[in-house]
Write a protein that holds these residues in place. Structure first.
Motif, PDB file in Angstrom:
ATOM      1  N   LEU A  80       0.440  -1.214  -0.141  1.00 24.62           N
ATOM      2  CA  LEU A  80       0.198   0.207   0.255  1.00 24.62           C
ATOM      3  C   LEU A  80       1.228   1.549  -0.384  1.00 24.62           C
ATOM      4  N   ARG A  81       2.408   0.946   1.165  1.00 28.10           N
ATOM      5  CA  ARG A  81       2.856   2.740   0.895  1.00 28.10           C
ATOM      6  C   ARG A  81       3.363   3.026  -0.462  1.00 28.10           C
ATOM      7  N   HIS A  82       3.999   1.516  -1.436  1.00 27.65           N
ATOM      8  CA  HIS A  82       4.600   1.867  -2.332  1.00 27.65           C
ATOM      9  C   HIS A  82       3.379   2.099  -3.730  1.00 27.65           C
ATOM     10  N   ALA A  83       2.387   1.614  -3.824  1.00 28.60           N
ATOM     11  CA  ALA A  83       1.474   1.904  -4.471  1.00 28.60           C
ATOM     12  C   ALA A  83       0.039   3.683  -4.415  1.00 28.60           C
ATOM     13  N   LYS A  84       1.131   3.511  -3.341  1.00 27.65           N
ATOM     14  CA  LYS A  84       0.053   5.329  -2.847  1.00 27.65           C
ATOM     15  C   LYS A  84       0.544   5.786  -1.525  1.00 27.65           C
ATOM     16  N   PRO A  85       2.111   6.286  -2.187  1.00 32.19           N
ATOM     17  CA  PRO A  85       3.080   6.843  -1.878  1.00 32.19           C
ATOM     18  C   PRO A  85       2.378   8.073  -0.496  1.00 32.19           C
ATOM     19  N   GLU A  86       2.088   8.989  -0.988  1.00 37.59           N
ATOM     20  CA  GLU A  86       0.763  10.213  -0.687  1.00 37.59           C
ATOM     21  C   GLU A  86      -0.010   9.813   0.729  1.00 37.59           C
ATOM     22  N   TRP A  87       0.187   8.184   0.983  1.00 39.15           N
ATOM     23  CA  TRP A  87      -0.895   7.973   1.934  1.00 39.15           C
ATOM     24  C   TRP A  87       0.223   8.476   3.346  1.00 39.15           C
ATOM     25  N   LYS A  88      -0.810   8.240   4.453  1.00 40.75           N
ATOM     26  CA  LYS A  88      -0.729   7.405   5.506  1.00 40.75           C
ATOM     27  C   LYS A  88      -1.182   6.557   6.212  1.00 40.75           C
ATOM     28  N   VAL A  89      -0.216   5.118   6.167  1.00 43.18           N
ATOM     29  CA  VAL A  89      -0.729   4.108   6.338  1.00 43.18           C
ATOM     30  C   VAL A  89      -0.309   3.624   7.825  1.00 43.18           C
ATOM     31  N   GLY A  90      -1.330   3.251   7.869  1.00 41.85           N
ATOM     32  CA  GLY A  90      -1.371   2.963   9.829  1.00 41.85           C
ATOM     33  C   GLY A  90      -1.573   0.795   9.958  1.00 41.85           C
ATOM     34  N   LEU A  91      -0.077   1.226  10.497  1.00 38.32           N
ATOM     35  CA  LEU A  91      -0.268  -0.421  10.495  1.00 38.32           C
ATOM     36  C   LEU A  91       0.341  -1.264  12.267  1.00 38.32           C
ATOM     37  N   PHE A  92      -1.070  -2.049  12.512  1.00 37.63           N
ATOM     38  CA  PHE A  92      -0.982  -2.530  14.352  1.00 37.63           C
ATOM     39  C   PHE A  92      -1.033  -4.399  14.023  1.00 37.63           C
ATOM     40  N   THR A  93      -0.010  -4.723  14.336  1.00 35.73           N
ATOM     41  CA  THR A  93       0.881  -5.958  14.823  1.00 35.73           C
ATOM     42  C   THR A  93       1.452  -6.594  16.490  1.00 35.73           C
ATOM     43  N   SER A  94       1.479  -7.195  16.574  1.00 40.74           N
ATOM     44  CA  SER A  94       1.737  -8.343  17.900  1.00 40.74           C
ATOM     45  C   SER A  94       2.264  -9.340  17.742  1.00 40.74           C
ATOM     46  N   PRO A  95       3.690 -10.047  18.921  1.00 41.77           N
ATOM     47  CA  PRO A  95       4.023  -8.932  19.744  1.00 41.77           C
ATOM     48  C   PRO A  95       4.826  -8.039  19.345  1.00 41.77           C
ATOM     49  N   HIS A  96       6.094  -7.126  20.435  1.00 43.61           N
ATOM     50  CA  HIS A  96       6.776  -5.943  19.597  1.00 43.61           C
ATOM     51  C   HIS A  96       8.174  -7.545  20.165  1.00 43.61           C
TER      52      HIS A  96
END
Length: 501
Positions: A80-96
């Protein structure tokens, strides 16, 4: 508390952890406590100022599965970040791995410490200010994972992200991430027997849980699954009135891309991510998906990163040591780990030296799981790999030393703040029960293995110190596996974070 620093936030967060006794009580309930998970999460959302429908603004791709869900999320985020570089993309994962803030990312980067602390304490304070609860027995504040999920929702809504990739914590149906009413697309990676196996779950039951993320009017994607699991997912998609149920076909040209994540199994995860991203971009941005892989997607897949999963790291301060880091913690994922490690890309690589490197296994797994089964499957897979590559080695001699240690970070018994856990019984830690059981299992599986090369140690710092001593004998390859917490602690103690994360 006047300073309200990142450290303060982590200290507060650690007070919300379930201790070993609480976790055992939850297991003893037969899973009944999970039935209130979603209603409670909705109530907590209301107490911090949001309606459940507000989460639809996040444009969510919701991902679950037994193995590969985190990797799928990482691939999707990069796509998504490469396809739409103007976007703000959030990512939530676990664990750290090393720092809690890794779980909440914007455009690939963990939230800065000051931003994490800001959003954390805004949620903390709102819960303190709004104490009315439908059930007086509900905790004033949720437990650890649910609280971080609330912080992620608050951060993403405050920052007005254009897209959110949301990884399920455990299961699907009752996971607190499953409060998003209408995601843009849902996706399920490979099914298998995971953490829920301790409750005696069968594959169809696990599929039922995972299929709970499917929603009315939302595309329901999955990789190809064992038939008994696929049947349940298909039924769940129909029950939930998904707009379509798709077993994603292989994308033409994908096999020719050198993925940024190592391991053959990652092609299945990358393929699911490609289909999820294409579906998302079509529904949100009106981009008609092409059958072929766009160049932007190829670049995104090549540049994808997911630390601690089949990751090879050259030690920045000890040039003769290479770390192989994989948080694999199920039989299936450990199988993939050994497929990667025992290959010409990793342990069997040509080094230009006549003698091979000294190999060390650093391993731990959660108490209650079958160490003998885990270690046995690893050795069996190693034997298959050695035969595949026509190696003269045998699996019993793959490692020169094995280290079984706890997930405690430091030799003094302390944890790095971000890596603190209360989920291990004090008695288990004091007696090193799990580690001694693992050592006994190893000696049973490999009777000729020299006893003085099987190390049972009380902390990750002890384990790293042992590796450092063995470095004096020449080049060393170290495989760290069995637990993401172990991998993260190793990154911290061995000072690998700046190159590994």
């Amino acid at each position: 508390m006047s300073s309200r620093t990142y450290k303060d936030a982590i200290d507060c967060l650690n007070t919300l952890q379930s201790n070993a006794a609480t976790l055992e009580a939850s297991r003893a309930s037969g899973g009944k406590l999970v039935l209130v998970a979603i209603p409670e999460t909705i109530e907590y959302l209301g107490r911090i100022g949001y309606k459940q429908e507000d989460l639809n603004k996040l444009n969510v791709i919701h991902v679950t599965g037994t193995k590969g869900k985190g990797s799928t999320c990482a691939f999707t985020d990069s796509l998504l970040r490469h396809a739409k570089p103007e976007w703000k993309v959030g990512l939530f994962t676990s664990p750290h791995l090393v720092a809690v803030r890794e779980r909440i990312r914007i455009n690939g980067a963990p939230l800065p410490e000051e931003d994490f602390a800001k959003f954390f304490f805004e949620v903390w304070d709102r819960l303190d200010e709004n104490t009315a609860r439908a059930n007086p027995e509900t905790f004033l504040k949720p437990m650890y994972f649910k609280f971080i999920t609330l912080v992620a929702f608050h951060a993403f809504l405050s920052l007005k992200v254009d897209a959110t990739i949301l990884e399920v914590g455990v299961g699907g149906t009752y996971d607190c991430t499953n409060v998003v009413p209408t995601p843009v697309v849902t996706a399920i990676s490979a099914l298998g027997i995971d953490h829920t196996a301790v409750l005696g779950k069968t594959l169809p039951e696990i599929a039922w849980q995972k299929g709970g993320i499917y929603k009315e009017g939302v595309p329901a994607l999955t990789v190809d699954q064992p038939e008994e699991g696929l049947k349940v997912l298909r039924e769940r998609a129909a029950e939930k009135k998904a707009s379509e149920f798709v077993v994603v076909p292989m994308t033409p040209g994908l096999s020719e891309v050198k993925l940024g994540l190592s391991g053959l199994h990652q092609y299945q995860n990358a393929n699911l991510a490609v289909h999820a991203a294409k579906t998302f971009l079509h529904r949100v941005a009106g981009i008609t998906p092409a059958a072929e892989l766009p160049d932007t997607f190829k670049t995104a897949l090549e540049k994808s990163r997911w630390p601690g999963r089949c990751q090879m790291v050259q030690d920045p301060k000890h040039p003769n040591t290479v770390w192989f880091l994989d948080g694999a913690h199920t039989v299936e994922s450990l199988d993939c780990c050994m497929q990667w490690f025992v290959s010409p890309d990793a342990a069997l690589r040509k080094t230009g030296k006549e003698s091979r490197h000294t190999r060390i296994l650093v391993f731990n797994c959660t108490s209650g799981r079958s160490g003998s089964s885990f270690l046995g499957s690893m050795l069996a897979k190693a034997a298959t790999q050695l035969q595949l590559f026509r190696s003269n080695e045998v699996s019993d001699e793959l490692f020169d030393h094995v280290i079984f240690c706890t997930n405690v970070t430091y030799a003094d018994g302390g944890f790095k703040g971000d890596l603190t856990t209360h989920a291990i019984a004090d008695s288990d830690l004091a007696e090193l029960k799990t580690q001694n059981d693992l050592a006994a299992a190893w000696r049973s599986l490999v009777p000729p293995f020299p006893k003085d090369r099987v190390h049972v140690l009380p902390s990750i710092e002890h384990a790293v110190a042992t590796v450092r001593k063995l470095e004096s004998g020449g080049p060393v390859d170290v495989l760290v596996a069995g637990s993401l917490h172990l991998v993260g602690g190793t990154m911290e103690v061995a000072k690998l974070a700046e190159v590994a994360l």
